[in-house]
Design a protein around this motif. Sequence first.
Motif, PDB file in Angstrom:
ATOM      1  N   LEU A 107      -3.340 -17.754  -5.839  1.00  0.00           N
ATOM      2  CA  LEU A 107      -2.587 -17.346  -4.639  1.00  0.00           C
ATOM      3  C   LEU A 107      -2.297 -15.837  -4.672  1.00  0.00           C
ATOM      4  O   LEU A 107      -2.562 -15.116  -3.716  1.00  0.00           O
ATOM      5  N   GLY A 108      -1.740 -15.382  -5.776  1.00  0.00           N
ATOM      6  CA  GLY A 108      -1.528 -13.945  -5.969  1.00  0.00           C
ATOM      7  C   GLY A 108      -0.705 -13.287  -4.885  1.00  0.00           C
ATOM      8  O   GLY A 108       0.341 -13.802  -4.477  1.00  0.00           O
ATOM      9  N   ASN A 109      -1.221 -12.152  -4.388  1.00  0.00           N
ATOM     10  CA  ASN A 109      -0.425 -11.347  -3.444  1.00  0.00           C
ATOM     11  C   ASN A 109      -0.659 -11.738  -1.992  1.00  0.00           C
ATOM     12  O   ASN A 109      -0.169 -11.075  -1.095  1.00  0.00           O
ATOM     13  N   GLU A 110      -1.434 -12.804  -1.756  1.00  0.00           N
ATOM     14  CA  GLU A 110      -1.804 -13.100  -0.371  1.00  0.00           C
ATOM     15  C   GLU A 110      -0.839 -14.041   0.341  1.00  0.00           C
ATOM     16  O   GLU A 110      -1.004 -14.334   1.511  1.00  0.00           O
ATOM     17  N   VAL A 111       0.146 -14.518  -0.389  1.00  0.00           N
ATOM     18  CA  VAL A 111       1.175 -15.359   0.228  1.00  0.00           C
ATOM     19  C   VAL A 111       2.551 -14.759  -0.037  1.00  0.00           C
ATOM     20  O   VAL A 111       2.696 -13.828  -0.835  1.00  0.00           O
ATOM     21  N   GLY A 112       3.551 -15.337   0.635  1.00  0.00           N
ATOM     22  CA  GLY A 112       4.915 -14.836   0.453  1.00  0.00           C
ATOM     23  C   GLY A 112       5.405 -14.262   1.763  1.00  0.00           C
ATOM     24  O   GLY A 112       5.187 -13.087   2.054  1.00  0.00           O
ATOM     25  N   ALA A 113       6.058 -15.104   2.565  1.00  0.00           N
ATOM     26  CA  ALA A 113       6.527 -14.660   3.871  1.00  0.00           C
ATOM     27  C   ALA A 113       7.587 -13.574   3.703  1.00  0.00           C
ATOM     28  O   ALA A 113       8.478 -13.700   2.863  1.00  0.00           O
ATOM     29  N   SER A 114       7.484 -12.540   4.501  1.00  0.00           N
ATOM     30  CA  SER A 114       8.498 -11.484   4.405  1.00  0.00           C
ATOM     31  C   SER A 114       9.643 -11.737   5.392  1.00  0.00           C
ATOM     32  O   SER A 114      10.582 -10.963   5.451  1.00  0.00           O
ATOM     33  N   LEU A 115       9.521 -12.850   6.157  1.00  0.00           N
ATOM     34  CA  LEU A 115      10.552 -13.192   7.158  1.00  0.00           C
ATOM     35  C   LEU A 115      10.794 -11.956   8.028  1.00  0.00           C
ATOM     36  O   LEU A 115       9.848 -11.295   8.421  1.00  0.00           O
ATOM     37  N   LEU A 129      -4.041  -5.331 -13.251  1.00  0.00           N
ATOM     38  CA  LEU A 129      -2.757  -5.731 -13.839  1.00  0.00           C
ATOM     39  C   LEU A 129      -1.797  -6.259 -12.772  1.00  0.00           C
ATOM     40  O   LEU A 129      -1.122  -7.271 -12.961  1.00  0.00           O
ATOM     41  N   VAL A 130      -1.749  -5.559 -11.638  1.00  0.00           N
ATOM     42  CA  VAL A 130      -0.845  -5.986 -10.561  1.00  0.00           C
ATOM     43  C   VAL A 130      -1.260  -7.373 -10.057  1.00  0.00           C
ATOM     44  O   VAL A 130      -0.412  -8.215  -9.744  1.00  0.00           O
ATOM     45  N   LYS A 131      -2.564  -7.632 -10.046  1.00  0.00           N
ATOM     46  CA  LYS A 131      -3.059  -8.955  -9.626  1.00  0.00           C
ATOM     47  C   LYS A 131      -2.523 -10.043 -10.563  1.00  0.00           C
ATOM     48  O   LYS A 131      -2.083 -11.109 -10.114  1.00  0.00           O
ATOM     49  N   CYS A 144       6.010  -9.234 -15.123  1.00  0.00           N
ATOM     50  CA  CYS A 144       4.989  -8.315 -15.655  1.00  0.00           C
ATOM     51  C   CYS A 144       4.600  -8.729 -17.072  1.00  0.00           C
ATOM     52  O   CYS A 144       3.417  -8.806 -17.410  1.00  0.00           O
ATOM     53  N   LEU A 145       5.596  -8.996 -17.903  1.00  0.00           N
ATOM     54  CA  LEU A 145       5.331  -9.334 -19.303  1.00  0.00           C
ATOM     55  C   LEU A 145       4.567 -10.661 -19.392  1.00  0.00           C
ATOM     56  O   LEU A 145       3.528 -10.755 -20.051  1.00  0.00           O
ATOM     57  N   PHE A 146       5.057 -11.682 -18.693  1.00  0.00           N
ATOM     58  CA  PHE A 146       4.388 -12.982 -18.740  1.00  0.00           C
ATOM     59  C   PHE A 146       3.013 -12.936 -18.063  1.00  0.00           C
ATOM     60  O   PHE A 146       2.103 -13.655 -18.454  1.00  0.00           O
ATOM     61  N   GLY A 147       2.881 -12.115 -17.037  1.00  0.00           N
ATOM     62  CA  GLY A 147       1.602 -12.050 -16.325  1.00  0.00           C
ATOM     63  C   GLY A 147       0.505 -11.399 -17.146  1.00  0.00           C
ATOM     64  O   GLY A 147      -0.666 -11.764 -17.045  1.00  0.00           O
ATOM     65  N   ILE A 148       0.867 -10.425 -17.945  1.00  0.00           N
ATOM     66  CA  ILE A 148      -0.147  -9.613 -18.629  1.00  0.00           C
ATOM     67  C   ILE A 148      -0.407 -10.069 -20.064  1.00  0.00           C
ATOM     68  O   ILE A 148      -1.526  -9.995 -20.549  1.00  0.00           O
ATOM     69  N   LEU A 149       0.643 -10.543 -20.747  1.00  0.00           N
ATOM     70  CA  LEU A 149       0.482 -10.888 -22.166  1.00  0.00           C
ATOM     71  C   LEU A 149      -0.007 -12.325 -22.348  1.00  0.00           C
ATOM     72  O   LEU A 149       0.366 -13.223 -21.595  1.00  0.00           O
ATOM     73  N   ARG A 157       0.834  -1.209   0.000  1.00  0.00           N
ATOM     74  CA  ARG A 157       0.000   0.000   0.000  1.00  0.00           C
ATOM     75  C   ARG A 157       0.869   1.260   0.000  1.00  0.00           C
ATOM     76  O   ARG A 157       0.549   2.252  -0.649  1.00  0.00           O
ATOM     77  N   LEU A 158       1.984   1.197   0.741  1.00  0.00           N
ATOM     78  CA  LEU A 158       2.887   2.347   0.805  1.00  0.00           C
ATOM     79  C   LEU A 158       3.417   2.689  -0.589  1.00  0.00           C
ATOM     80  O   LEU A 158       3.397   3.859  -1.007  1.00  0.00           O
ATOM     81  N   TYR A 159       3.879   1.694  -1.302  1.00  0.00           N
ATOM     82  CA  TYR A 159       4.395   1.930  -2.666  1.00  0.00           C
ATOM     83  C   TYR A 159       3.278   2.443  -3.583  1.00  0.00           C
ATOM     84  O   TYR A 159       3.508   3.328  -4.408  1.00  0.00           O
ATOM     85  N   ALA A 160       2.079   1.872  -3.426  1.00  0.00           N
ATOM     86  CA  ALA A 160       0.962   2.337  -4.259  1.00  0.00           C
ATOM     87  C   ALA A 160       0.703   3.823  -3.996  1.00  0.00           C
ATOM     88  O   ALA A 160       0.472   4.594  -4.932  1.00  0.00           O
ATOM     89  N   SER A 161       0.769   4.241  -2.731  1.00  0.00           N
ATOM     90  CA  SER A 161       0.548   5.660  -2.412  1.00  0.00           C
ATOM     91  C   SER A 161       1.656   6.529  -3.001  1.00  0.00           C
ATOM     92  O   SER A 161       1.385   7.554  -3.617  1.00  0.00           O
ATOM     93  N   ILE A 162       2.896   6.126  -2.792  1.00  0.00           N
ATOM     94  CA  ILE A 162       4.028   6.931  -3.261  1.00  0.00           C
ATOM     95  C   ILE A 162       3.960   7.111  -4.778  1.00  0.00           C
ATOM     96  O   ILE A 162       4.166   8.205  -5.298  1.00  0.00           O
ATOM     97  N   PHE A 163       3.628   6.024  -5.477  1.00  0.00           N
ATOM     98  CA  PHE A 163       3.649   6.083  -6.942  1.00  0.00           C
ATOM     99  C   PHE A 163       2.269   6.381  -7.543  1.00  0.00           C
ATOM    100  O   PHE A 163       2.098   6.315  -8.753  1.00  0.00           O
ATOM    101  N   ASN A 164       1.322   6.711  -6.643  1.00  0.00           N
ATOM    102  CA  ASN A 164       0.031   7.210  -7.122  1.00  0.00           C
ATOM    103  C   ASN A 164      -0.709   6.185  -7.975  1.00  0.00           C
ATOM    104  O   ASN A 164      -1.185   6.507  -9.063  1.00  0.00           O
ATOM    105  N   THR A 165      -0.758   4.942  -7.483  1.00  0.00           N
ATOM    106  CA  THR A 165      -1.429   3.882  -8.245  1.00  0.00           C
ATOM    107  C   THR A 165      -2.460   3.164  -7.373  1.00  0.00           C
ATOM    108  O   THR A 165      -2.483   3.341  -6.155  1.00  0.00           O
ATOM    109  N   GLU A 166      -3.265   2.322  -7.998  1.00  0.00           N
ATOM    110  CA  GLU A 166      -4.273   1.562  -7.247  1.00  0.00           C
ATOM    111  C   GLU A 166      -3.646   0.468  -6.402  1.00  0.00           C
ATOM    112  O   GLU A 166      -4.149   0.153  -5.322  1.00  0.00           O
ATOM    113  N   ALA A 167      -2.572  -0.126  -6.908  1.00  0.00           N
ATOM    114  CA  ALA A 167      -2.021  -1.290  -6.217  1.00  0.00           C
ATOM    115  C   ALA A 167      -0.501  -1.348  -6.310  1.00  0.00           C
ATOM    116  O   ALA A 167       0.098  -0.739  -7.201  1.00  0.00           O
ATOM    117  N   GLY A 168       0.092  -2.082  -5.384  1.00  0.00           N
ATOM    118  CA  GLY A 168       1.540  -2.290  -5.388  1.00  0.00           C
ATOM    119  C   GLY A 168       1.866  -3.725  -5.038  1.00  0.00           C
ATOM    120  O   GLY A 168       1.049  -4.434  -4.417  1.00  0.00           O
TER     121      GLY A 168
END
Length: 419
Positions: free
Chosen positions: A266-274, A253-255, A101-106, A74-85
């Motif tokens: 799974l998307g953005n809801e997993v991924g331990a930040s340790l 797109l970020v999704k 990004c390329l493989f996810g979107i195309l 959310r912090l990055y989304a705010s800084i870069f003025n976007t819906e999602a980060g």
Amino acid sequence: MYNWMDNIESSRLKELILSSNEVLYQYFDNIDTIIENNQYKVLKAFKENNITEGHLWGSTGYGYGDLGRDGLDRLYASIFNTEAGLVRQQFVSGTHCLSSCLFGILNPKDHFMYITGKPYDTLEKTIGIVEHPKSLISQGIEYNHVDLLPDGNFDIESIKNSIKPSTKMIAIQRSKGYSLNRSIDIAKMKSIVDFIKNTKKDIVIFVDNCYGEFTECLEPTDVGVDIMAGSLIKNPGGGLALTGGYVVGRKDLVKKVAEQLTAPGLGNEVGASLNNNLPFYQGIFLAPKVVGDSLKSSIYAAFIAKELGFDTHPKHEDLRTDIVQGIIFNNEKSLIKFCQGIQHNSPIDSFATPVPDQLPGYQVPVIMAAGTFIQGASIELSADAPIKTPYIGYLQGSLTFQHGKIAISMAFDKMLKDS
Ligand SMILES: *Cc1c(COP(=O)(O)O)cnc(C)c1O
């Protein structure tokens, strides 16, 4: 009193260093304004997202409900003025992030093109410019690129002629990278974005923002870019992020990129930040200043180089939109001595003397000076050069301007002494 400049042997160089303050003051003043505005923007994002101590610690295992990771998105989304980060240490490099990004979107049968010429070298296999069985082109995606015009402007005619009904994405590389192209500043970015949106509204505009973050007061996503990505061991990591990449942009797109990185569903809801959230938060908070200091080092190097008789790209007085400084040495020996001087004046491995060597993916030997705390971190002072005419050295980064100034001065002194 102790004066570091007593260690500079060339009296001509010493004079130049002393005179640099007066000449460069106005440009540094401008950089300070950019730092202030970006610092404000970052602080505002911390406030708006109520970042608290709980965000600084991480999670393990799947990483469900990782407050720190989600807060950073959310912090990055705010800084870069976007819906999602999507800010992840699971991106292993900038290339991985851009590739996701390329493989996810195309999708197969989509057409996409780069309009800033051939993209950064490391993407050649991702796209299939160099054949690879897993490339985009091998998956049935159609690709071409349009070069910039010799004056550095977009080739509007060719871009227009290349757009077709199947054109799904247009990609723009903001930084010239390791070339003498012009970088794409935000004003230019805005005019090309407006043009594309007026030509075919549903084209996704994607920006490789590597080396660009915080070099101007606005970012590509402030002027209509749909999605952009970059490396955390460059500008936005502020020298503290230990690894990773970020993506910011339209939520849909970020999704898709998140599902490319992890797995469908799974998307953005997993991924331990340790326990790594703290340096990401500290890094983005410091990034405006670190990037500003890197810009000052580049401007300083451009000025000294010019006075010593070398062409530079950009010049010290030019508008900048990335941190890379090209110096055209025109002879092999000076280039090598300069790079060695940078290495010898780095905090890590100052005792090592880099020499040109073959690297995978390069046609000619390359010399790399990188005495960095974090491996390959080019927000730290570093210099690289392919050994070929006209012997251009690419210099970037510096955690503090003072380190940049000292190391660049010592490197030029070594070059003058030994050539
Ligand atoms: C650094 C960079 C990349 C990605 O490089 P990595 O080394 O994989 O992080 C891509 N594009 C540009 C313009 C870059 O500067």
